[in-house]
Design a protein around this motif. Structure first.
Motif, PDB file in Angstrom:
ATOM      1  N   PHE A 156     -26.517 -24.286  13.790  1.00 47.83           N
ATOM      2  CA  PHE A 156     -25.340 -24.849  14.467  1.00 47.83           C
ATOM      3  C   PHE A 156     -24.312 -25.330  13.450  1.00 47.83           C
ATOM      4  N   VAL A 157     -24.778 -26.007  12.408  1.00 47.44           N
ATOM      5  CA  VAL A 157     -23.874 -26.496  11.358  1.00 47.44           C
ATOM      6  C   VAL A 157     -23.235 -25.329  10.611  1.00 47.44           C
ATOM      7  N   TYR A 158     -24.024 -24.291  10.336  1.00 46.95           N
ATOM      8  CA  TYR A 158     -23.490 -23.097   9.673  1.00 46.95           C
ATOM      9  C   TYR A 158     -22.347 -22.499  10.498  1.00 46.95           C
ATOM     10  N   ALA A 159     -22.527 -22.451  11.823  1.00 44.55           N
ATOM     11  CA  ALA A 159     -21.489 -21.900  12.695  1.00 44.55           C
ATOM     12  C   ALA A 159     -20.258 -22.793  12.728  1.00 44.55           C
ATOM     13  N   LEU A 160     -20.476 -24.108  12.770  1.00 50.27           N
ATOM     14  CA  LEU A 160     -19.355 -25.042  12.846  1.00 50.27           C
ATOM     15  C   LEU A 160     -18.435 -24.951  11.638  1.00 50.27           C
ATOM     16  N   LYS A 161     -18.971 -24.514  10.515  1.00 43.21           N
ATOM     17  CA  LYS A 161     -18.156 -24.444   9.296  1.00 43.21           C
ATOM     18  C   LYS A 161     -16.979 -23.494   9.472  1.00 43.21           C
ATOM     19  N   SER A 162     -17.142 -22.435  10.274  1.00 40.44           N
ATOM     20  CA  SER A 162     -16.073 -21.446  10.411  1.00 40.44           C
ATOM     21  C   SER A 162     -15.550 -21.275  11.837  1.00 40.44           C
ATOM     22  N   LEU A 163     -16.303 -21.740  12.845  1.00 40.69           N
ATOM     23  CA  LEU A 163     -15.866 -21.579  14.234  1.00 40.69           C
ATOM     24  C   LEU A 163     -15.333 -22.901  14.786  1.00 40.69           C
ATOM     25  N   PRO A 164     -14.335 -22.854  15.671  1.00 39.10           N
ATOM     26  CA  PRO A 164     -13.888 -24.073  16.362  1.00 39.10           C
ATOM     27  C   PRO A 164     -15.001 -24.628  17.244  1.00 39.10           C
ATOM     28  N   LEU A 165     -14.913 -25.912  17.533  1.00 44.66           N
ATOM     29  CA  LEU A 165     -15.902 -26.531  18.419  1.00 44.66           C
ATOM     30  C   LEU A 165     -15.919 -25.852  19.782  1.00 44.66           C
ATOM     31  N   SER A 166     -14.744 -25.536  20.316  1.00 44.93           N
ATOM     32  CA  SER A 166     -14.666 -24.954  21.652  1.00 44.93           C
ATOM     33  C   SER A 166     -15.362 -23.597  21.715  1.00 44.93           C
ATOM     34  N   THR A 167     -15.179 -22.770  20.693  1.00 47.00           N
ATOM     35  CA  THR A 167     -15.843 -21.460  20.670  1.00 47.00           C
ATOM     36  C   THR A 167     -17.353 -21.624  20.513  1.00 47.00           C
ATOM     37  N   THR A 168     -17.747 -22.541  19.650  1.00 44.59           N
ATOM     38  CA  THR A 168     -19.172 -22.803  19.438  1.00 44.59           C
ATOM     39  C   THR A 168     -19.832 -23.264  20.726  1.00 44.59           C
ATOM     40  N   TYR A 169     -19.187 -24.194  21.438  1.00 43.49           N
ATOM     41  CA  TYR A 169     -19.723 -24.678  22.707  1.00 43.49           C
ATOM     42  C   TYR A 169     -19.811 -23.556  23.733  1.00 43.49           C
ATOM     43  N   SER A 170     -18.759 -22.718  23.798  1.00 47.33           N
ATOM     44  CA  SER A 170     -18.741 -21.637  24.786  1.00 47.33           C
ATOM     45  C   SER A 170     -19.956 -20.729  24.642  1.00 47.33           C
ATOM     46  N   ILE A 171     -20.312 -20.409  23.399  1.00 50.10           N
ATOM     47  CA  ILE A 171     -21.474 -19.549  23.159  1.00 50.10           C
ATOM     48  C   ILE A 171     -22.768 -20.318  23.424  1.00 50.10           C
ATOM     49  N   PHE A 172     -22.806 -21.587  22.997  1.00 49.05           N
ATOM     50  CA  PHE A 172     -24.032 -22.385  23.121  1.00 49.05           C
ATOM     51  C   PHE A 172     -24.392 -22.659  24.574  1.00 49.05           C
ATOM     52  N   PHE A 173     -23.401 -22.564  25.480  1.00 49.08           N
ATOM     53  CA  PHE A 173     -23.670 -22.807  26.903  1.00 49.08           C
ATOM     54  C   PHE A 173     -24.649 -21.799  27.491  1.00 49.08           C
ATOM     55  N   VAL A 174     -25.004 -20.760  26.730  1.00 46.54           N
ATOM     56  CA  VAL A 174     -25.998 -19.799  27.221  1.00 46.54           C
ATOM     57  C   VAL A 174     -27.403 -20.404  27.188  1.00 46.54           C
ATOM     58  N   ALA A 175     -27.575 -21.535  26.528  1.00 44.47           N
ATOM     59  CA  ALA A 175     -28.905 -22.143  26.377  1.00 44.47           C
ATOM     60  C   ALA A 175     -29.613 -22.411  27.708  1.00 44.47           C
ATOM     61  N   PRO A 176     -28.942 -23.009  28.724  1.00 51.17           N
ATOM     62  CA  PRO A 176     -29.650 -23.221  29.999  1.00 51.17           C
ATOM     63  C   PRO A 176     -30.143 -21.927  30.636  1.00 51.17           C
ATOM     64  N   LEU A 177     -29.379 -20.846  30.458  1.00 49.85           N
ATOM     65  CA  LEU A 177     -29.814 -19.557  30.990  1.00 49.85           C
ATOM     66  C   LEU A 177     -31.065 -19.078  30.268  1.00 49.85           C
ATOM     67  N   LEU A 178     -31.095 -19.288  28.950  1.00 50.46           N
ATOM     68  CA  LEU A 178     -32.264 -18.886  28.169  1.00 50.46           C
ATOM     69  C   LEU A 178     -33.490 -19.712  28.538  1.00 50.46           C
ATOM     70  N   ILE A 179     -33.275 -20.999  28.838  1.00 52.19           N
ATOM     71  CA  ILE A 179     -34.398 -21.851  29.239  1.00 52.19           C
ATOM     72  C   ILE A 179     -35.045 -21.308  30.513  1.00 52.19           C
ATOM     73  N   THR A 180     -34.206 -20.926  31.480  1.00 50.36           N
ATOM     74  CA  THR A 180     -34.741 -20.361  32.722  1.00 50.36           C
ATOM     75  C   THR A 180     -35.500 -19.067  32.452  1.00 50.36           C
ATOM     76  N   ALA A 181     -34.931 -18.188  31.615  1.00 49.01           N
ATOM     77  CA  ALA A 181     -35.596 -16.921  31.309  1.00 49.01           C
ATOM     78  C   ALA A 181     -36.925 -17.152  30.595  1.00 49.01           C
ATOM     79  N   LEU A 182     -36.945 -18.105  29.646  1.00 50.37           N
ATOM     80  CA  LEU A 182     -38.164 -18.354  28.872  1.00 50.37           C
ATOM     81  C   LEU A 182     -39.230 -19.100  29.670  1.00 50.37           C
ATOM     82  N   SER A 183     -38.826 -19.737  30.778  1.00 51.96           N
ATOM     83  CA  SER A 183     -39.813 -20.445  31.587  1.00 51.96           C
ATOM     84  C   SER A 183     -40.804 -19.483  32.246  1.00 51.96           C
ATOM     85  N   VAL A 184     -40.431 -18.197  32.332  1.00 47.85           N
ATOM     86  CA  VAL A 184     -41.339 -17.212  32.938  1.00 47.85           C
ATOM     87  C   VAL A 184     -42.551 -16.953  32.037  1.00 47.85           C
TER      88      VAL A 184
END
Length: 298
Positions: A92-120
């Motif tokens: 996350f820190v590596y990404a923040l060095k070159s990406l804006p916070l808003s772009t980083t957050y937009s991509i990171f929002f996929v985490a809840p979807l991954l949690i649901t997929a991995l719960s299987v």
């Protein structure tokens, strides 16, 4: 004397307020991480993250449950969560060095979807076709944000955010398993401790002396991280997950405001569009999970 319904409503309102506060504190913490990432390697920033919050988290744990419960834990899962925490924070820190916070957050929002997929595979939970479609739509949103073309942000930084989101998702699965036997205090203390020690060992060969002018920033990082974690813990304790979880998406508003205030950048229309797809699929997924839970336990 308050009626049960009125008391429950007040608890839900407090939970909403705490969740909004937690998201704001985490956004401020991420701002500090982004500022530090310009001066120190990712593993060193991850070490600083763990060390700066550990004293506060440890003091809270000792005051609430004492020392003994912190050692009666499932060590294998705590070690796994520590490794995941280091990977998540460093990426996350590596990404923040070159990406804006808003772009980083937009991509990171996929985490809840991954949690649901991995719960299987990990929790043997059943995910119906509608929720799989929501997960697929969310992944399409990630591709929109990343724009896998020469003009997009499909870069090492963008992939680092995905790695961070994946590590976070697997870590969330371990929390579900640990919550059955271990206290919240032990989970918070050992995550900070293992992040500090593990990332510190990896950062040692390339350690950069900490500049004096960065100490106030590090102190703010520790306070925001510790109190943000405490606030989000209480929010999920007092409020319904289906009501509280969507408030995490307010991080995008903070990301846009902080990007503009400190770095003078705004997300472009494609990033907004991709973020809307990811958030929309996440909200739909939360709604479907609530319907699924009510069907199983009316």
């Amino acid at each position: 004397m308050d009626s049960p319904a009125h008391h429950d409503r007040r608890r839900q309102l407090r939970a909403i307020g705490l969740m909004l506060l937690a998201v704001a504190l985490f956004a401020l913490m991420d701002t500090a991480l982004k500022m530090l990432s310009a001066h120190y390697p990712p593993f060193q920033v991850a070490t600083i993250r763990g060390l700066s919050s550990l004293p506060l988290v440890l003091a809270w744990a000792l005051a609430t449950v004492g020392l003994r419960p912190l050692f009666r834990v499932r060590w294998s899962l705590h070690i796994l969560r520590g490794v995941l925490g280091i990977a998540m924070m460093a990426a996350f820190v590596y990404a923040l060095k070159s990406l804006p916070l808003s772009t980083t957050y937009s991509i990171f929002f996929v985490a809840p979807l991954l949690i649901t997929a991995l719960s299987v595979p990990f929790l043997k939970e059943r995910v119906g076709p509608r929720r799989w479609i929501a997960i697929g739509v969310g992944l399409v949103g990630v591709l929109v944000v990343l724009r896998p073309t020469t003009a997009g942000v499909l870069s090492l930084a963008g992939m680092a955010v995905l790695l961070s989101a994946l590590a976070y998702a697997v870590s969330a699965i371990t929390v579900r398993l640990l919550a059955k036997t271990d206290s919240v205090q032990s989970m918070m203390v050992w995550l900070m401790a293992m992040m500090a020690l593990g990332a510190g060992a990896l950062a040692y060969p390339d350690w950069v002396p900490v500049q004096r002018e960065h100490w106030p920033l590090i102190a703010a990082l520790g306070v925001a991280g510790a109190f943000g974690q405490y606030a989000i813990t209480l929010a999920f304790k007092w409020g319904e997950a289906s009501l509280i979880a969507p408030l995490e998406y307010t991080a995008l508003v903070w990301g846009v405001c902080l990007d503009l205030a400190f770095w003078g950048v705004l997300p472009d229309s494609i990033t907004w569009f991709g973020a809307a797809i990811i958030i929309g699929s996440g909200l739909y997924l939360l709604r479907r999970e609530k319907v699924h839970a009510e069907a199983e336990h009316p």
